[in-house]
Design a protein around this motif. Structure first.
Motif, mmCIF file in Angstrom:
data_model
loop_
_atom_site.group_PDB
_atom_site.id
_atom_site.type_symbol
_atom_site.label_atom_id
_atom_site.label_comp_id
_atom_site.label_asym_id
_atom_site.label_seq_id
_atom_site.Cartn_x
_atom_site.Cartn_y
_atom_site.Cartn_z
ATOM 1 N N VAL A 134 0.842 -1.208 0.000
ATOM 2 C CA VAL A 134 0.000 0.000 0.000
ATOM 3 C C VAL A 134 0.873 1.251 0.000
ATOM 4 O O VAL A 134 0.609 2.204 -0.744
ATOM 5 N N LEU A 135 1.931 1.244 0.816
ATOM 6 C CA LEU A 135 2.812 2.416 0.883
ATOM 7 C C LEU A 135 3.531 2.654 -0.448
ATOM 8 O O LEU A 135 3.650 3.796 -0.903
ATOM 9 N N ALA A 136 3.982 1.583 -1.087
ATOM 10 C CA ALA A 136 4.645 1.710 -2.390
ATOM 11 C C ALA A 136 3.676 2.273 -3.428
ATOM 12 O O ALA A 136 4.026 3.175 -4.208
ATOM 13 N N VAL A 137 2.452 1.769 -3.423
ATOM 14 C CA VAL A 137 1.452 2.248 -4.390
ATOM 15 C C VAL A 137 1.034 3.681 -4.053
ATOM 16 O O VAL A 137 0.748 4.472 -4.958
ATOM 17 N N ALA A 138 1.016 4.032 -2.775
ATOM 18 C CA ALA A 138 0.707 5.415 -2.383
ATOM 19 C C ALA A 138 1.730 6.370 -2.988
ATOM 20 O O ALA A 138 1.370 7.429 -3.521
ATOM 21 N N ILE A 139 3.002 5.997 -2.938
ATOM 22 C CA ILE A 139 4.055 6.833 -3.533
ATOM 23 C C ILE A 139 3.841 6.946 -5.039
ATOM 24 O O ILE A 139 3.892 8.040 -5.608
ATOM 25 N N TRP A 140 3.588 5.818 -5.694
ATOM 26 C CA TRP A 140 3.320 5.805 -7.138
ATOM 27 C C TRP A 140 2.150 6.739 -7.472
ATOM 28 O O TRP A 140 2.222 7.552 -8.387
ATOM 29 N N THR A 141 1.071 6.617 -6.710
ATOM 30 C CA THR A 141 -0.160 7.354 -6.993
ATOM 31 C C THR A 141 0.023 8.859 -6.797
ATOM 32 O O THR A 141 -0.390 9.660 -7.637
#
Length: 194
Positions: A134-141
């Motif tokens: 979730v944290l990795a995708v939050a950065i991506w988003t």
């Protein structure tokens, strides 16, 4: 929602979902061709938002058909399907409100993007992503929001140019809400696994 479980896990339905999402992804990239043609190469990965979201879900469905989970793709799919599904619905409705009409493609985009957001949520109980996903995708988003609204690579809708700042602000909070939903799914799963 438990009454939907037999349908959601039925392999024939998953195959149908896979075919629909592949077709939607291909059409989505086709829709972006005019914008991609004038996009600097270092932004290309971040421009076609909705088809990339449905592509993430294609990988999720393929995993389900193989009785597996791809947790990073599940987190990517959940957050981006909600975000870009809701975003496109709102932008098309706003376009109709501002210019007074919507071409048939606009109505198709409302239906297909609404379905994107719904399918992301309906399959959430099967996702097995962890907090770091979730944290990795939050950065991506959030990085994607910067590309879209600082470097002005967001999808252009006719008549909405004057609302650029408001749309950017809305998009940022839509990202936060989508990330929050993914965190809720993660926490719920953790509680259930205990």
């Amino acid at each position: 929602m438990n009454f939907l479980t037999p349908l959601l896990i039925d392999r024939r339905f998953l195959w149908l979902l896979l075919i629909i999402n592949i077709a939607g992804t291909v059409y989505g990239y086709y829709w972006y061709i005019p914008q991609l043609a004038v996009t600097p190469s270092f932004f290309l990965l971040f421009v076609p938002d909705s088809p990339t979201a449905s592509l993430f879900f294609v990988f999720v469905v393929i995993a389900f058909l193989r009785y597996r989970n791809y947790p990073l793709f599940e987190a990517l799919a959940l957050i981006t399907l909600i975000k870009y599904g809701v975003w496109a619905v709102v932008m098309n409705i706003l376009t109709f409100k501002v210019i007074g009409y919507l071409p048939w493609q606009g109505y198709m985009l409302i239906a297909s993007h609404g379905a994107m957001a719904i399918q992301g949520i309906l399959y959430a109980k099967y996702y097995k992503f962890k907090l770091w996903h979730v944290l990795a995708v939050a950065i991506w988003t959030l990085h994607n929001d910067v590309i879209d609204y600082v470097f002005m690579q967001y999808p252009k809708y006719p008549g909405l140019e004057m609302y650029e700042r408001e749309i950017g602000y809305f998009t940022f909070w839509l990202s936060i809400v989508s990330i929050g939903i993914a965190l809720y799914v993660y926490q719920t799963r953790r509680r259930e696994d205990k």
